[in-house]
Scaffold this active site. Structure first.
Site, PDB file in Angstrom:
ATOM      1  CD  GLN A 168      -0.591  -8.743   0.933  1.00 52.37           C
ATOM      2  OE1 GLN A 168       0.001  -7.693   0.738  1.00 52.37           O
ATOM      3  NE2 GLN A 168      -1.327  -8.946   2.003  1.00 52.37           N
ATOM      4  NE  ARG A 211       3.487  -8.412   5.672  1.00 45.21           N
ATOM      5  CZ  ARG A 211       2.166  -8.611   5.608  1.00 45.21           C
ATOM      6  NH1 ARG A 211       1.591  -9.458   6.436  1.00 45.21           N
ATOM      7  NH2 ARG A 211       1.433  -7.956   4.720  1.00 45.21           N
ATOM      8  CB  CYS A 229      -1.031  -0.001   1.130  1.00 43.39           C
ATOM      9  SG  CYS A 229      -0.516  -0.735   2.669  1.00 43.39           S
ATOM     10  CG  ASP A 284      -2.240  -5.494  -1.704  1.00 45.71           C
ATOM     11  OD1 ASP A 284      -3.359  -5.451  -1.182  1.00 45.71           O
ATOM     12  OD2 ASP A 284      -1.181  -5.374  -1.077  1.00 45.71           O
ATOM     13  CE  LYS A 332      -8.744  -7.234  10.020  1.00 45.86           C
ATOM     14  NZ  LYS A 332      -7.595  -8.133   9.817  1.00 45.86           N
ATOM     15  CG  HIS A 334      -5.863  -0.806   2.320  1.00 44.39           C
ATOM     16  ND1 HIS A 334      -4.494  -0.750   2.401  1.00 44.39           N
ATOM     17  CD2 HIS A 334      -6.305   0.393   2.809  1.00 44.39           C
ATOM     18  CE1 HIS A 334      -4.125   0.402   2.923  1.00 44.39           C
ATOM     19  NE2 HIS A 334      -5.212   1.118   3.173  1.00 44.39           N
ATOM     20  CG  HIS A 392      -3.904  -0.157  -2.077  1.00 43.49           C
ATOM     21  ND1 HIS A 392      -2.923  -1.005  -2.535  1.00 43.49           N
ATOM     22  CD2 HIS A 392      -4.087  -0.440  -0.766  1.00 43.49           C
ATOM     23  CE1 HIS A 392      -2.505  -1.760  -1.529  1.00 43.49           C
ATOM     24  NE2 HIS A 392      -3.193  -1.440  -0.454  1.00 43.49           N
TER      25      HIS A 392
END
Length: 649
Positions: free
Chosen positions: A388, A370, A341, A390, A475, A521, A392
């Site tokens: 991911q 991670r 992000c 992902d 979320k 997100h 945004h």
């Protein structure tokens, strides 16, 4: 004192009365049948004094499953007693067996021991036999309160009990439970006697466990058991475990050549093999197709970033335990990317934006890193590097609900496409008083309200989970139940007022002034690695045609049919179907067996008759069993397969 029964009736009882006293006040039959109770919604045993004014429900042998946590905890005490008897029979004194903690857990219990000699897996049946013998003695569970000094005196040779008791407040009563000659420090609750415990239990395994979870402490031996109210429930659970072993994605990933984890590359860093890469790319193509229809724009960002980027976003401070250590390059510090992000925010900020440009929907299959402790790594479902899906979305306040609902629709579509229809929806909000959350109170309240309104508008059942929000915003999580009944948190949607504020991004409004966009997100798959791991187990490796890395195998009956088989393969390949020919020297049945083990969904068998008529004999795998067709026109079959591929059936 008085207590209130489920029908609203009140019972007057003497102070200090127990649930057993309440049962006796109602009638001798209930007192005989009672096993446990709830007081103000919490499980209690029949021996513990009830609070004045409590609302109580008595649990009887008609519904023993309602007290599962109680009988599992009691069976843990029976097991602990059995372990003591087992070692005493081997000549060890009672004080040689020292005990750590032993709580009930989902489906069972565990107990930690410091033993004079290790307990072997093959000893577990003997411990079970001793447990059943203790149950047959029908020993009463008795409860007593003692002072801290008395508690310490009870376990002079057990450093673990000494530490536990020493850590309790001096003025807090300490409770012991006893059955027969076995006494343990315990808060309870327990069944009235060992004879009332269900016999549907099994000791499952032993493992090592650090005392109090600290790797600097001694390693104790942990014994796990499971228990249910009925033998039928136990049998179903054990069958489910066997099915889970059969479906284990690590086992199937190796057998189907989907992925490997090489210690020379690094733990928690999966390598995608050709078959697994096909599967992964099909998933990505499916989502990219949906994103294109909905106006997303693809972006690509680097795998590392300047440390200041993550300090500005807050990821460096708020995920410090999960981040890899910074890397110094020249006079700057960089870090392996923990989140996509912040990079997407900087892409948004790369040029001026007008209210007419919004919403801006940026999407990336971005790999992030991670740190996970080595003991927590697990195949594809817990890794150190993962991708991911992902995206945004940067939108105006008046666009937020529409964009959120579209993302919600997309995520539900994704899950339904894979047959994941048993979904519950979890709204993660702030926990009052928790300092981890950043940003303006009013923005948080608005974001939480907008998520709940959107979910209610489409009529989805949901739960609200305080403390489950990300540090920058609330979320909506999608919790999916697989075919084995296990729950997995997959997709997530987050509403974020805070990162736009932290990065000071804006757009020019209709009024010519600068305004702050709102971020959404979104990740329907979540982690591709984790999603594939779950998908492997959900399908047991039997993927639908469109996902299967190896879709079609053509099996010639004899060598003279090889040329015809190769011609069919080329035609299927030409239209985008993944086909291969097994032209090995094996007999036809052996080739079929090899294809079965490889879980290839479609087998085409060709011989003289098929070759003469441009036909194939078809054998298909499916969850409902095999389906066979003979003399199928090849062109018709090709059209059928293409339609299934196109529609992702």
């Amino acid at each position: 004192m008085h207590v209130t029964l489920p029908d609203g009736k009140q019972l007057d009882l003497p102070f200090g009365a127990t649930a057993l006293d309440a049962a006796r006040a109602i009638g001798p039959r209930l007192a005989q049948d009672a096993l446990a109770a709830t007081a103000n919604g919490e499980l209690v045993d029949l021996m513990t004094p009830l609070p004045d004014g409590a609302s109580i429900t008595l649990i009887t042998k008609k519904n023993p499953g309602d007290a599962a946590a109680v009988f599992r905890h009691s069976l843990g005490h029976v097991m602990s007693q059995a372990v003591g008897e087992f070692y005493r029979a081997k000549g060890h004194p009672a004080e040689a067996i020292k005990r750590g903690v032993g709580p009930s857990i989902e489906n069972g219990w565990y107990q930690d021991f410091d033993l004079p000699e290790p307990l072997r897996e093959e000893d577990l049946p003997e411990i079970e036999r001793l447990m059943r013998e203790i149950i047959s003695r029908n020993l009463d569970f008795t409860r007593r309160e003692v002072s801290k000094a008395e508690g310490l005196a009870q376990f002079p040779h057990d450093p673990y009990k000494q530490e536990l008791i020493g850590g309790l407040p001096d003025d807090e009563p300490i409770t012991f439970y006893q059955q027969g000659d076995y006494v343990d420090l315990c808060r309870g609750p327990h069944f009235p006697s060992t004879g009332r415990l269900p016999g549907a239990f099994k000791l499952m395994s032993t493992s090592g466990a650090y005392w109090r979870g600290n790797e600097k402490n001694p390693i104790l031996q942990r014994i796990y058991g499971v228990a249910f109210a009925t033998q039928k429930e136990l049998d179903e659970y054990l069958h489910q475990l066997e099915e889970a072993k059969r479906r284990d994605h690590r086992k199937l990933g190796r057998e189907l050549e989907l992925f490997t984890i090489d210690p020379l590359v690094g733990r928690g860093l999966p390598l995608w093999l050709p078959n697994g890469t096909v599967l992964r790319e099909e998933l990505a193509a499916f989502l990219k197709e949906q994103q294109f229809k909905r106006g997303y724009q693809g972006v690509i960002t680097p795998n590392i970033g300047n440390l200041d980027l993550y300090k500005t976003s807050g990821h460096y401070q708020n995920y410090s335990d999960s981040n890899f250590s910074p890397i110094t390059v020249d006079d700057e510090q960089y870090m392996l990317k923990p989140m996509n992000c912040p990079h997407h925010v900087r892409i948004y900020a790369s040029k001026p934006r007008s209210y007419r440009d919004l919403p801006v929907r940026l999407a990336e299959f971005g790999t992030v890193y991670r740190y996970e402790q080595s003991g927590e790594l697990n195949g594809l479902t817990r890794v150190r590097g993962f991708t991911q899906d992902d995206a945004h979305l940067f939108c105006r306040p008046d666009q937020l609900k529409k964009e959120f609902l579209d993302v919600l629709d997309l995520t539900v579509l994704v899950l339904k496409t894979f047959g994941m229809n048993d979904v519950r929806f979890r709204v993660g909000v702030r926990e009052e008083g928790n300092s981890k959350y950043v940003g303006d109170e009013a923005n948080w309240a608005a974001a939480e309200r907008q998520i709940i309104e959107a979910v209610e508008e489409v009529g989805l059942p949901y739960s609200v989970e305080p403390g489950d929000a990300a540090f920058y915003g609330p979320k909506l999580d999608f919790v999916v139940k697989d075919v084995l009944g296990r729950e997995w948190q997959l997709g997530t949607i987050q509403v974020d007022y805070n990162l736009p504020e932290r990065f000071d991004i804006s757009y020019t409004g209709e009024d010519g002034a600068a305004h702050r966009p709102i971020m959404i997100h979104r990740a329907p798959f979540g982690s591709l690695e984790r999603f594939v791991g779950i998908l492997i187990e959900h399908y047991a490796g039997d993927f639908p045609l469109w996902l299967a890395p190896r879709q079609v195998v053509i099996i010639p009956i004899a060598d003279r049919h090889n040329e015809y088989a190769e011609q069919l393969r080329a035609e299927l390949h030409e239209v985008g179907l993944r086909a291969e020919v097994d032209d090995s020297s094996n007999r036809m049945q052996a080739k079929v067996r090899t294809a079965e083990l490889s879980k290839i969904p479609v087998m085409l068998i060709v011989g003289d008759k098929e070759q003469e008529g441009r036909q194939v004999s078809v054998r298909e795998r499916s969850p409902e069993g095999h389906r066979e067709e003979k003399g199928v026109a090849f062109d018709d079959l090709k059209a059928r397969l293409l339609e299934r591929q196109r529609t992702r059936a």
